[in-house]
Design an enzyme around this catalytic site. Structure first.
Site, PDB file in Angstrom:
ATOM      1  N   SER A 152     -22.167  11.696  -9.420  1.00 40.09           N
ATOM      2  CA  SER A 152     -21.211  12.428  -8.393  1.00 40.09           C
ATOM      3  C   SER A 152     -20.031  12.900  -9.086  1.00 40.09           C
ATOM      4  CB  SER A 152     -21.186  11.681  -7.015  1.00 40.09           C
ATOM      5  OG  SER A 152     -20.059  12.268  -6.370  1.00 40.09           O
ATOM      6  N   TYR A 165     -18.420   3.147  -3.706  1.00 43.55           N
ATOM      7  CA  TYR A 165     -18.997   4.202  -4.071  1.00 43.55           C
ATOM      8  C   TYR A 165     -18.395   4.855  -5.226  1.00 43.55           C
ATOM      9  CZ  TYR A 165     -21.357   8.927  -3.538  1.00 43.55           C
ATOM     10  OH  TYR A 165     -22.000  10.069  -3.877  1.00 43.55           O
TER      11      TYR A 165
END
Length: 313
Positions: A152, A165
């Protein structure tokens, strides 16, 4: 092996290196995982769908045009993944493509996030990716296959209120880079996919999250666009077809790689300004697992570790 992401879906559709081969996709019950399973199946691959939501997985598998199987498996459970790998080999044949896509996220201050919840994000996103690789590497070595790690842009610049995250996505990027050097002599290629704003249920509350809202608001117009899982799956399929080392979704992200040293201070400046407008009480109320898939995993984890727990979702 090069970068990919912008050559066009039509060109990939005219190629057939995937047809008849076996693909494994984790986190395949919804979102990008589901869309990618559909895209690979349409390309003629036999697809194994792994995830936590068995009924949803079964519905997806039954709707695919090519042969498929689905298995309920927790990527943090090595024994379950080993069993899934054996089942894939027995029912479909050895995997030529494995996509480590399973992931969850929690938003909120680190100090207010329970240790178990923070650890769960790391376990699913990072440890789960390593477990997936470990279970399926023997098959990939046999087929001289391709392992794709879903990362990501969270790896480019860590955002406050998303510590678990961001740490996990930076971790999987580093893991995949290290693994690439180890397995390349065995004919296995490792790719890393960088996803930007993608319209999954994980970002359904995007405008309610102060940091994510601020980051998106301060990006150029083209960078604020939210891409559908189907569009992202098309870009990923092109990368898989070409066994790319790097896959960018959207393709313009490739030009961000040389600028990465600039992102951490820029993110820090934007988020500091945003957080100064929020009271501590507001921030402490924001701790939550993001998305239906993440909540399903967290509820399953709580049920397994505490039999008295019953989900209210």
């Amino acid at each position: 092996m090069g970068d990919t992401g912008g050559t066009g879906v039509r060109a990939a559709a005219n190629e057939t290196p995937l047809r008849g081969r076996v693909a494994v996709v984790t986190g395949a019950a919804r979102g990008v995982g589901e869309a990618l399973a559909r895209r690979l199946s349409a390309a003629g691959m036999r697809v194994a769908l792994l995830g936590r939501e068995e009924e949803t997985l079964r519905r997806v598998a039954n709707s695919l045009p090519s042969e498929s199987v689905c298995m309920e498996a927790d990527v943090t459970d090595c024994a379950a993944l080993d069993g899934a790998a054996q089942q894939v080999d027995a029912q479909l044949g050895p995997a030529s493509v494995v996509v480590a896509n399973a992931g969850i996220a929690v938003g909120g201050p680190f100090s207010r996030t329970s240790a178990d919840l923070w650890q769960r994000v790391i376990d699913v996103n990072l440890i789960g990716a390593a477990n997936t690789a470990r279970s399926f590497l023997p098959q990939l070595m046999c087929t001289r296959g391709y392992f794709l790690q879903i990362a990501s842009t969270a790896a480019f610049g860590s955002a406050p209120l998303m510590s678990a995250y961001c740490a996990s996505k930076a971790g999987v990027e580093s893991f995949a880079r290290a693994l690439r050097g180890e397995v390349d002599p065995d004919g296995v290629t490792v790719g890393i996919a960088y996803l930007h704003w993608t319209g999954t249920d994980m970002i359904d509350g995007l405008d309610d999250h102060p940091v994510l809202r601020a980051l998106r608001r301060n990006q150029p117009w083209f960078a604020r666009r939210v891409h559908s899982p189907a569009q992202v799956a098309d870009w990923l399929t092109i990368g898989i077809t070409h066994r790319a080392h790097h896959v960018y979704a959207p393709p313009w992200l490739r030009w961000c790689q040389p600028l990465r040293p600039l992102f951490p201070p820029l993110v820090a400046r934007i988020t500091r300004r945003e957080l100064q407008t929020r009271s501590r009480v507001e921030l402490e109320a924001d701790v939550a697992v993001l998305g239906a898939g993440g909540r399903a995993d967290w509820n399953s984890f709580l049920t397994a570790t505490n039999p008295q727990f019953r989900s209210r979702d």
